[in-house]
Motif scaffolding. Structure first.
Motif, PDB file in Angstrom:
ATOM      1  N   TYR A  92       0.783  -1.063  -0.025  1.00  0.00           N
ATOM      2  CA  TYR A  92      -0.075   0.131  -0.111  1.00  0.00           C
ATOM      3  C   TYR A  92       0.902   1.130   0.070  1.00  0.00           C
ATOM      4  O   TYR A  92       1.225   1.755   1.015  1.00  0.00           O
ATOM      5  N   ALA A 119      -3.681   3.802   7.794  1.00  0.00           N
ATOM      6  CA  ALA A 119      -4.739   4.214   6.918  1.00  0.00           C
ATOM      7  C   ALA A 119      -4.164   3.796   5.591  1.00  0.00           C
ATOM      8  O   ALA A 119      -3.185   3.950   5.233  1.00  0.00           O
ATOM      9  N   VAL A 120      -5.348   3.463   4.898  1.00  0.00           N
ATOM     10  CA  VAL A 120      -4.999   3.215   3.291  1.00  0.00           C
ATOM     11  C   VAL A 120      -5.972   3.559   2.317  1.00  0.00           C
ATOM     12  O   VAL A 120      -7.448   3.811   2.849  1.00  0.00           O
ATOM     13  N   THR A 121      -6.385   4.072   1.103  1.00  0.00           N
ATOM     14  CA  THR A 121      -7.374   4.247   0.256  1.00  0.00           C
ATOM     15  C   THR A 121      -8.024   2.836   0.153  1.00  0.00           C
ATOM     16  O   THR A 121      -7.430   1.979  -0.168  1.00  0.00           O
ATOM     17  N   PRO A 122      -9.231   3.000   0.139  1.00  0.00           N
ATOM     18  CA  PRO A 122     -10.337   1.647  -0.127  1.00  0.00           C
ATOM     19  C   PRO A 122      -9.669   1.145  -1.492  1.00  0.00           C
ATOM     20  O   PRO A 122      -9.591   1.798  -2.665  1.00  0.00           O
ATOM     21  N   ARG A 123      -9.813   0.068  -1.287  1.00  0.00           N
ATOM     22  CA  ARG A 123      -9.641  -0.911  -2.604  1.00  0.00           C
ATOM     23  C   ARG A 123     -10.717  -1.857  -2.683  1.00  0.00           C
ATOM     24  O   ARG A 123     -11.310  -2.277  -2.001  1.00  0.00           O
ATOM     25  N   MET A 126      -8.998  -5.811  -0.540  1.00  0.00           N
ATOM     26  CA  MET A 126      -8.012  -5.479   0.663  1.00  0.00           C
ATOM     27  C   MET A 126      -6.987  -6.577   0.985  1.00  0.00           C
ATOM     28  O   MET A 126      -7.589  -7.677   1.283  1.00  0.00           O
ATOM     29  N   LEU A 134      -5.913  -2.374   8.894  1.00  0.00           N
ATOM     30  CA  LEU A 134      -5.934  -1.598   7.985  1.00  0.00           C
ATOM     31  C   LEU A 134      -7.174  -0.772   8.021  1.00  0.00           C
ATOM     32  O   LEU A 134      -8.276  -1.098   8.235  1.00  0.00           O
ATOM     33  N   CYS A 135      -6.909   0.507   8.016  1.00  0.00           N
ATOM     34  CA  CYS A 135      -8.148   1.475   8.169  1.00  0.00           C
ATOM     35  C   CYS A 135      -8.452   2.350   6.752  1.00  0.00           C
ATOM     36  O   CYS A 135      -7.712   3.193   6.624  1.00  0.00           O
ATOM     37  N   PRO A 136      -9.505   1.807   6.092  1.00  0.00           N
ATOM     38  CA  PRO A 136      -9.898   2.638   4.812  1.00  0.00           C
ATOM     39  C   PRO A 136     -10.212   4.048   5.085  1.00  0.00           C
ATOM     40  O   PRO A 136     -11.145   4.237   5.956  1.00  0.00           O
ATOM     41  N   ARG A 137      -9.574   4.767   4.432  1.00  0.00           N
ATOM     42  CA  ARG A 137      -9.719   6.322   4.373  1.00  0.00           C
ATOM     43  C   ARG A 137     -10.000   6.730   3.057  1.00  0.00           C
ATOM     44  O   ARG A 137      -9.255   6.785   2.278  1.00  0.00           O
ATOM     45  N   PRO A 138     -10.946   7.622   2.959  1.00  0.00           N
ATOM     46  CA  PRO A 138     -11.233   8.395   1.565  1.00  0.00           C
ATOM     47  C   PRO A 138     -10.430   9.289   1.098  1.00  0.00           C
ATOM     48  O   PRO A 138      -9.527   9.852   2.082  1.00  0.00           O
TER      49      PRO A 138
END
Length: 240
Positions: A92, A119-123, A126, A134-138
């Protein structure tokens, strides 16, 4: 300890015996399936079988169930701890450390969290990583944190990845913390009078990991000319 005969299609010659130890001694602390195939001229399917054998032998460890990336325990026994965030960054590239690990790094809490919040951008899919939440963040979250000067880049962050400042990490925990994240009790927190204490800053605002923020926003990926990052994935690596 691990002598395997590699078939002819592995590029090692007819029936030639190749030491797995010798192979691992040429690989870094964290390596991907694609690196293994390239460095040792292995077909993908042969490499998948090989890494499973090495994992069963305790010579490597999977970074995650489907991440197609591995820790080299033979050369670097502590790589799952020492190189964990390096592995996260390869899977990521936009990862940002947040949560209680940031607070601990700056002395705001004394207890060491067992899981790293990132934090990672949503995929669409995942890839789980062992020891990491993993914390999806826009993208809007990234922009807000960047505009607030809350993201510390390489050389500023105390980690091998970008991270939030301790104050931003605390605010993010209070705003977005979930049951999967450790949220310290107020009595366990030490917040210095100067919340910037220990924070190092080099890069001006408006950059994303050294890249232009506007270019990042337009496409969600680094601008043209940025060297591609090897994420270790093959289209058919679900089983590795």
């Amino acid at each position: 300890m691990g002598i395997h005969t590699i078939p002819d299609d592995a590029g090692t010659g007819p029936g030639r015996r190749v030491s797995s130890v010798a192979r691992l001694r040429e690989l870094p602390a964290v390596f991907s399936l694609s690196e293994l195939c390239r460095l040792h001229e292995m077909p993908v399917e042969v490499a998948k079988v090989w890494v499973k054998r090495m994992a069963r032998s305790g010579l490597i460890q999977f970074v995650g169930p489907r991440a197609a990336m591995y820790f080299n325990l033979l050369r670097f026994p502590n790589s799952p701890q020492d190189n964990l965030l390096e592995a996260v960054g390869r899977v990521y590239p936009d990862a940002v450390v947040l949560g209680a690990h940031v607070l601990h790094a700056y002395g705001w809490v004394t207890q060491i969290p067992q899981i790293v919040d990132v934090a990672v951008t949503p995929r669409r899919s995942m890839m789980a990583i062992n020891g990491v939440h993993l914390c999806p963040r826009p993208r809007s979250w990234y922009r807000e944190q960047q505009d607030a000067g809350a993201i510390l880049r390489y050389g500023e962050s105390p980690f091998a990845l970008d991270s939030l400042t301790p104050m931003a990490a605390l605010q993010d925990l209070r705003a977005h913390g979930t049951g999967d994240m450790w949220i310290p009790d107020p009595d366990d927190l030490y917040i210095p009078e100067n919340v910037e204490e220990g924070v190092i800053r080099h890069e001006p605002a408006g950059q994303v990991g050294g890249l232009d923020q506007e270019a990042f926003d337009r496409s969600g990926s680094p601008p043209d000319g940025t060297p591609p990052q090897d994420n270790g994935f093959f289209t058919d690596d679900d089983s590795a």
